[in-house]
Design an enzyme around this catalytic site. Structure first.
Site, PDB file in Angstrom:
ATOM      1  N   LYS A  20      34.986  23.884  39.865  1.00  0.00           N
ATOM      2  CA  LYS A  20      34.922  22.890  40.943  1.00  0.00           C
ATOM      3  C   LYS A  20      33.523  22.339  41.096  1.00  0.00           C
ATOM      4  CE  LYS A  20      32.632  25.757  43.891  1.00  0.00           C
ATOM      5  NZ  LYS A  20      31.224  25.553  44.267  1.00  0.00           N
ATOM      6  N   ASP A 150      35.751  31.060  47.287  1.00  0.00           N
ATOM      7  CA  ASP A 150      36.169  29.944  46.417  1.00  0.00           C
ATOM      8  C   ASP A 150      37.496  30.204  45.709  1.00  0.00           C
ATOM      9  OD1 ASP A 150      33.941  28.426  47.025  1.00  0.00           O
ATOM     10  OD2 ASP A 150      32.802  29.028  45.257  1.00  0.00           O
TER      11      ASP A 150
END
Length: 312
Positions: A20, A150
């Site tokens: 990401k 995350d």
């Protein structure tokens, strides 16, 4: 084929999950529990991790192999997030944790792009199918959040707003495709050290608000890379640059070749540059290489989907 054969449990499952980039990362002041409240906007990009889970003989336990770029820098024991994901699922469901995991790296190691978190997300999905534990989406998200802030995003991918420690996710509307170039350094930065420096240098306000990112959300909805480039934001950037001042030159080089926006990805040291097109991303990457300001460069697009099972 007889029905009982078609229903046989899988012997191996392969799952792919994305790295990401944080389009925006707003960090509040450190709380009593040691965590910083975050408001972040994640975009999943086409640099991916692949985890293959294979049934092991009963009593064999968990084993882990890693291949791909910088594989030698990844632990292959109980400190690895994929290993911990398998362990956590086994504990939660009461199955014996017998599995051989193989991680194929495609996301820079310790680069602030959540490669380890992608491994954990992929391992959860793979082991859930392999062991036929049938977790609900909510249970999977809870286990993911227990592994790291995350990890839940690795499950869902696309574009999402993260609050809390970044683990409470709301999907964000996004149109079109965005093109990225990433400058990677072999030497990682400790996330804990970056946050510590942030506390010393910046401090953060008690409250962080998504309303600060209105312009960014509008650019995503409109599929407007120019507007998105203008609105990229990272509260940790000053702390990262204080620890690794040479990254300032990496940022400069991308600006010089017309990047729409340049930012430290997460806690760094990876630098993300938003490009006008795939060709422009390649040009930015080539400029970094020519200037000698990156150990390796990557181009990617976003958003892409979260953890998904690959045909075996």
């Amino acid at each position: 084929m007889s029905s009982h054969l078609s229903a046989a449990p899988p012997v191996a499952v392969r799952v792919r999950a994305p790295g990401k980039v944080n389009l925006s990362l707003r960090v509040g002041a450190c709380q009593d529990d040691g965590y910083h409240p975050l408001v972040t906007i994640f975009q999943a990009v086409s640099l991916v991790e692949e985890v293959e889970a294979t049934l092991a003989t009963p009593g064999e336990g968990i084993s882990l192999a890693v291949s791909g770029a910088q594989a030698e820098r990844v632990p292959v024991d109980g400190s690895n997030l994929a290993w911990r994901a398998a362990e956590s699922l086994a504990r939660y469901t009461g199955v014996d944790p017998d599995v051989r995991l193989h991680v194929r790296k495609g996301v820079p190691v310790a680069g602030g792009m959540a490669g380890g978190s992608a491994d954990a997300a992929a391992a959860l999905v793979a082991c859930d199918l392999l062991w036929e534990t049938g977790l609900s989406r909510g249970e999977m998200a809870d286990l993911a959040a227990g592994l790291g802030s995350d990890v839940p995003f690795g499950l869902v991918g696309h574009t999402a707003v993260g609050t809390g420690r970044g683990h409470l996710l709301t999907p964000a509307m996004s149109r079109g495709e965005f093109h990225w170039a990433f400058a990677v350094r072999d030497e990682g930065l400790s996330t804990a050290k970056v946050f510590q420096t942030f506390d010393e240098v910046v401090g953060g306000t008690p409250d962080v608000e998504l309303s600060d990112d209105t312009e960014l959300m509008q650019a995503l909805r409109a599929g407007d890379p120019v507007g998105l480039g203008r609105a990229l934001h990272n509260d940790l950037q000053a702390a990262t640059l204080a620890l690794a001042p040479e990254l300032g030159r990496t940022l400069e080089v991308a600006h010089e070749v017309g990047a729409l926006g340049v930012i430290v990805s997460g806690s760094g040291p990876t630098i993300a540059a938003l490009a006008r097109s795939r060709q422009h991303a390649l040009a930015i990457a080539a400029s970094w290489t020519a200037a000698g300001v990156a150990d390796s460069v990557h181009c990617a697009t976003g958003p892409v989907s979260g953890a998904r099972v690959l045909p075996s």
